[in-house]
Write a protein that holds these residues in place. Structure first.
Motif, PDB file in Angstrom:
ATOM      1  N   GLU A  60       0.845  -1.223  -0.279  1.00  0.00           N
ATOM      2  CA  GLU A  60      -0.053  -0.188   0.062  1.00  0.00           C
ATOM      3  C   GLU A  60       0.883   1.876  -0.106  1.00  0.00           C
ATOM      4  O   GLU A  60       1.663   1.373   1.095  1.00  0.00           O
ATOM      5  N   VAL A  61       0.935   1.797  -0.709  1.00  0.00           N
ATOM      6  CA  VAL A  61       1.598   3.061  -1.228  1.00  0.00           C
ATOM      7  C   VAL A  61       1.255   4.260  -0.697  1.00  0.00           C
ATOM      8  O   VAL A  61      -0.737   4.926  -0.793  1.00  0.00           O
ATOM      9  N   GLY A  62       1.600   5.275  -0.057  1.00  0.00           N
ATOM     10  CA  GLY A  62       0.801   6.453   0.403  1.00  0.00           C
ATOM     11  C   GLY A  62       2.039   7.937   0.552  1.00  0.00           C
ATOM     12  O   GLY A  62       3.065   7.593   0.625  1.00  0.00           O
ATOM     13  N   GLY A  63       1.411   8.422   0.580  1.00  0.00           N
ATOM     14  CA  GLY A  63       2.325   9.734   1.244  1.00  0.00           C
ATOM     15  C   GLY A  63       3.285  10.049   2.861  1.00  0.00           C
ATOM     16  O   GLY A  63       2.397   9.852   3.613  1.00  0.00           O
ATOM     17  N   THR A  64       4.468  10.903   2.909  1.00  0.00           N
ATOM     18  CA  THR A  64       4.598  11.325   3.343  1.00  0.00           C
ATOM     19  C   THR A  64       4.269  12.566   4.862  1.00  0.00           C
ATOM     20  O   THR A  64       4.881  13.290   5.793  1.00  0.00           O
ATOM     21  N   LEU A  65       3.336  13.575   3.455  1.00  0.00           N
ATOM     22  CA  LEU A  65       3.163  14.923   4.076  1.00  0.00           C
ATOM     23  C   LEU A  65       1.210  14.791   4.288  1.00  0.00           C
ATOM     24  O   LEU A  65       1.311  14.141   3.499  1.00  0.00           O
ATOM     25  N   THR A  66       1.593  16.072   4.420  1.00  0.00           N
ATOM     26  CA  THR A  66      -0.187  16.860   4.509  1.00  0.00           C
ATOM     27  C   THR A  66      -0.311  17.684   3.007  1.00  0.00           C
ATOM     28  O   THR A  66       0.607  18.682   2.950  1.00  0.00           O
ATOM     29  N   GLY A  67      -1.225  17.336   2.629  1.00  0.00           N
ATOM     30  CA  GLY A  67      -1.017  18.130   0.879  1.00  0.00           C
ATOM     31  C   GLY A  67      -2.190  17.749   0.308  1.00  0.00           C
ATOM     32  O   GLY A  67      -3.587  17.230   0.504  1.00  0.00           O
ATOM     33  N   ARG A  68      -2.695  18.326  -0.674  1.00  0.00           N
ATOM     34  CA  ARG A  68      -3.668  18.742  -1.941  1.00  0.00           C
ATOM     35  C   ARG A  68      -3.017  17.157  -2.937  1.00  0.00           C
ATOM     36  O   ARG A  68      -2.219  17.496  -3.148  1.00  0.00           O
ATOM     37  N   VAL A  69      -4.099  16.897  -3.580  1.00  0.00           N
ATOM     38  CA  VAL A  69      -4.073  15.772  -4.991  1.00  0.00           C
ATOM     39  C   VAL A  69      -3.808  16.638  -5.630  1.00  0.00           C
ATOM     40  O   VAL A  69      -5.213  17.232  -6.329  1.00  0.00           O
ATOM     41  N   GLU A  70      -3.004  16.741  -6.634  1.00  0.00           N
ATOM     42  CA  GLU A  70      -2.825  17.825  -7.755  1.00  0.00           C
ATOM     43  C   GLU A  70      -3.005  16.591  -9.040  1.00  0.00           C
ATOM     44  O   GLU A  70      -3.464  17.865  -9.634  1.00  0.00           O
ATOM     45  N   LEU A  89       1.487  15.574  -5.276  1.00  0.00           N
ATOM     46  CA  LEU A  89       0.578  16.727  -4.365  1.00  0.00           C
ATOM     47  C   LEU A  89       1.320  18.600  -4.931  1.00  0.00           C
ATOM     48  O   LEU A  89       2.110  18.128  -5.627  1.00  0.00           O
ATOM     49  N   GLU A  90      -0.571  19.008  -4.320  1.00  0.00           N
ATOM     50  CA  GLU A  90       0.806  20.042  -5.218  1.00  0.00           C
ATOM     51  C   GLU A  90       2.151  21.330  -4.495  1.00  0.00           C
ATOM     52  O   GLU A  90       2.673  20.896  -3.143  1.00  0.00           O
ATOM     53  N   SER A  91       3.128  21.668  -4.907  1.00  0.00           N
ATOM     54  CA  SER A  91       4.555  21.658  -4.194  1.00  0.00           C
ATOM     55  C   SER A  91       4.520  23.052  -3.947  1.00  0.00           C
ATOM     56  O   SER A  91       5.380  23.092  -3.818  1.00  0.00           O
ATOM     57  N   GLU A  92       3.444  24.026  -4.886  1.00  0.00           N
ATOM     58  CA  GLU A  92       4.419  25.632  -4.834  1.00  0.00           C
ATOM     59  C   GLU A  92       5.671  25.919  -3.284  1.00  0.00           C
ATOM     60  O   GLU A  92       6.350  26.279  -3.040  1.00  0.00           O
ATOM     61  N   GLU A  93       4.584  25.598  -2.348  1.00  0.00           N
ATOM     62  CA  GLU A  93       5.157  26.147  -1.213  1.00  0.00           C
ATOM     63  C   GLU A  93       6.987  25.108  -0.950  1.00  0.00           C
ATOM     64  O   GLU A  93       7.336  26.062  -0.350  1.00  0.00           O
ATOM     65  N   LEU A  94       6.243  24.644  -0.895  1.00  0.00           N
ATOM     66  CA  LEU A  94       7.629  23.325  -0.827  1.00  0.00           C
ATOM     67  C   LEU A  94       8.465  23.611  -1.892  1.00  0.00           C
ATOM     68  O   LEU A  94      10.067  24.178  -1.251  1.00  0.00           O
ATOM     69  N   ARG A  95       8.082  24.251  -2.665  1.00  0.00           N
ATOM     70  CA  ARG A  95       9.515  25.055  -3.794  1.00  0.00           C
ATOM     71  C   ARG A  95      10.230  26.170  -2.921  1.00  0.00           C
ATOM     72  O   ARG A  95      11.553  26.454  -3.206  1.00  0.00           O
ATOM     73  N   ALA A  96       8.972  27.022  -2.403  1.00  0.00           N
ATOM     74  CA  ALA A  96       9.032  28.338  -2.001  1.00  0.00           C
ATOM     75  C   ALA A  96      10.464  28.539  -0.554  1.00  0.00           C
ATOM     76  O   ALA A  96      11.147  29.161  -0.478  1.00  0.00           O
ATOM     77  N   ARG A 207      14.349  20.303  -0.139  1.00  0.00           N
ATOM     78  CA  ARG A 207      14.612  19.201  -1.119  1.00  0.00           C
ATOM     79  C   ARG A 207      13.796  18.168  -0.965  1.00  0.00           C
ATOM     80  O   ARG A 207      13.272  17.179  -2.233  1.00  0.00           O
ATOM     81  N   THR A 208      14.178  16.960   0.042  1.00  0.00           N
ATOM     82  CA  THR A 208      13.510  15.693   0.104  1.00  0.00           C
ATOM     83  C   THR A 208      11.797  15.708   0.602  1.00  0.00           C
ATOM     84  O   THR A 208      11.398  14.795  -0.034  1.00  0.00           O
ATOM     85  N   ARG A 209      11.263  16.938   1.273  1.00  0.00           N
ATOM     86  CA  ARG A 209      10.001  17.560   1.428  1.00  0.00           C
ATOM     87  C   ARG A 209       9.536  17.532   0.320  1.00  0.00           C
ATOM     88  O   ARG A 209       7.896  16.946  -0.127  1.00  0.00           O
ATOM     89  N   LEU A 210       9.997  18.055  -1.104  1.00  0.00           N
ATOM     90  CA  LEU A 210       9.625  19.202  -2.505  1.00  0.00           C
ATOM     91  C   LEU A 210       9.725  17.407  -3.023  1.00  0.00           C
ATOM     92  O   LEU A 210       8.687  17.072  -3.888  1.00  0.00           O
ATOM     93  N   GLU A 211      10.603  16.522  -3.102  1.00  0.00           N
ATOM     94  CA  GLU A 211      10.193  15.066  -3.749  1.00  0.00           C
ATOM     95  C   GLU A 211       9.506  14.401  -3.406  1.00  0.00           C
ATOM     96  O   GLU A 211       9.038  13.652  -4.145  1.00  0.00           O
ATOM     97  N   GLN A 212       9.018  14.100  -1.859  1.00  0.00           N
ATOM     98  CA  GLN A 212       7.731  13.096  -1.186  1.00  0.00           C
ATOM     99  C   GLN A 212       6.436  14.153  -1.979  1.00  0.00           C
ATOM    100  O   GLN A 212       5.387  13.217  -1.849  1.00  0.00           O
TER     101      GLN A 212
END
Length: 430
Positions: A60-70, A89-96, A207-212
């Motif tokens: 079962e594959v899941g995420g490690t972040l709270t976010g909105r599915v893009e 997942l949406e990643s604008e905040e993580l990119r900033a 960078r890891t959080r953005l990859e996640q």
């Protein structure tokens, strides 16, 4: 008229004599009994049970972040390769956050570079200047001491020269300490290096959080379930996709423990799916579980396919498996209905017609099915075996082999099903 009466009387007498002769013949003639002429023929024993298609492992594959599915990049049934994108997942905040961390990393690196270049040059120049001032103060003190000794200068002037030398020495020590701090291993360099390491770690974490935010396939697999859609808010630890990892197809079935002694790893099997009954495919028994399920009284059997799996197979599909558990190419075979006594291979007897009389004969059995059994001792090819055990040994009888053959053809291969374990055993003499 008298002649006619005589003829009628003669006909009646003849009919009565015929009936008497018929009844006498019927009473004295041996009874006709269904029988079978024993011949060598193939005998095969099979075990039939239900199984299902199972993969070696599911994830079962899941995420490690709270976010909105893009984006969800796959659908149920899709085959994916290791590293393929499954969900984003949406990643604008993580990119900033990553951009800010990278800026801090560059700033820390620039400070360290400055300390090692221009800062180190300035410190070395300060040391040189302090050395020059110290040498001048030492020379001035020497001259002052000579002049005071000759009486040309006062003691106050000597004290002033000594103070000037002490100040120059302190300034030189400070410059040397600053130079040491700017040297490799010095405190300033060490502090700048620590700040750079912190900035680099922060950038790596960002960078890891953005990859996640991009969930990829952990291995070659097939998508079984899709449990997320674009726009959905997801939490860490929640299963978003279920994958069946690519692995050899395995069939798993439950067999009643009563048939355990018939099964061996490596036995050949024929498998059918109800929806594709005209497309059987081969399999082999791969593993028999060492434990018996106490609640169901069944043992788990796993089968492997020798070649590629048929394209119509699906996860958890129910199949019918027929395992060949025993075979004789040539055997003296008798139907089970002809046997008396123990049918487990010992103490079995049957009735044979020999010279017109019934003979009870002890036999030794070999391979046995539900319908027939192999006789290994006590019988020979061509013997006439009676299928009716009501006649006592020594009684006269006649063999009705046509009725015996018709009964065998009508019964065919019979199947019994164990309702508790879900296993079936079929026996067919072929």
């Amino acid at each position: 008229m008298r002649a006619m009466n005589r003829r009628v009387l003669l006909v009646l007498i003849a009919a009565a004599a015929g009936l008497a002769a018929f009844f006498a013949w019927t009473a004295l003639c041996p009874p006709l009994v269904p029988a079978l002429i024993v011949q060598e023929r193939p005998l095969q024993r099979t075990l039939v049970f239900s199984a299902r298609v199972a993969s070696a492992s599911r994830v079962e594959v899941g995420g490690t972040l709270t976010g909105r599915v893009e984006q969800v990049a796959v659908r149920e049934g899709d085959a994916v390769r290791r590293g393929d994108l499954l969900l984003r997942l949406e990643s604008e905040e993580l990119r900033a956050a990553l951009a800010q961390a990278q800026a801090n990393e560059r700033q820390a690196a620039a400070r360290l570079t400055g300390l090692r270049s221009t800062g180190r040059s300035a410190v070395q120049a300060g040391v040189a200047q302090a050395d020059s001032v110290l040498r001048a103060a030492a020379a001035d003190l020497q001259r002052t001491q000579d002049l005071v000794a000759r009486g040309f200068l006062s003691q106050a002037r000597l004290d002033e020269a000594q103070r000037a030398l002490a100040v120059a020495q302190a300034q030189r020590d400070s410059a040397v300490a600053q130079a040491g701090a700017n040297a490799d291993g010095g405190t300033d360099i060490a502090q700048a290096q620590a700040q750079l390491a912190l900035a680099q770690a922060a950038a790596a974490a960002a960078r890891t959080r953005l990859e996640q935010a991009q969930i990829t396939a952990p291995a070659d697999a097939r998508v079984l379930l899709r449990q997320a859609e674009p726009g959905q808010i997801v939490q860490p630890g929640r299963a978003l996709l279920t994958l069946a990892l690519a692995s050899p197809v395995e069939l798993v079935g439950q067999v009643d423990e009563r048939y355990l002694e018939q099964l061996q790893p490596g036995q050949a099997a024929t498998v059918r799916a109800d929806a594709f009954a005209q497309s059987p495919f081969p399999a082999r028994v791969r593993q028999i579980a060492p434990l018996v399920d106490a609640q169901r009284g069944a043992v788990e059997v796993k089968l492997a396919l020798p070649g590629a799996a048929p394209p119509f197979l699906r996860e958890d599909m129910t199949l019918s498996v027929e395992v060949t558990t025993g075979r004789r190419e040539k055997a003296l075979v008798v139907p089970m209905e002809a046997l008396e006594g123990g049918r487990d291979g010992t103490g079995a007897t049957l009735r044979v017609l020999r010279d017109g009389r019934v003979e009870q004969r002890a036999v030794k059995l070999g391979l046995a099915t539900l319908d027939a059994a192999e006789v290994t001792e006590g019988l020979a090819a061509g013997d006439v075996v009676l299928l009716d055990g009501t006649l006592a040994p020594g009684a006269r009888a006649r063999a009705d082999t046509a009725a015996g053959a018709a009964g065998r053809a009508g019964s065919g291969a019979r199947t019994s099903q164990d309702n508790a374990g879900g296993a079936m055993a079929t026996a067919a003499g072929r």
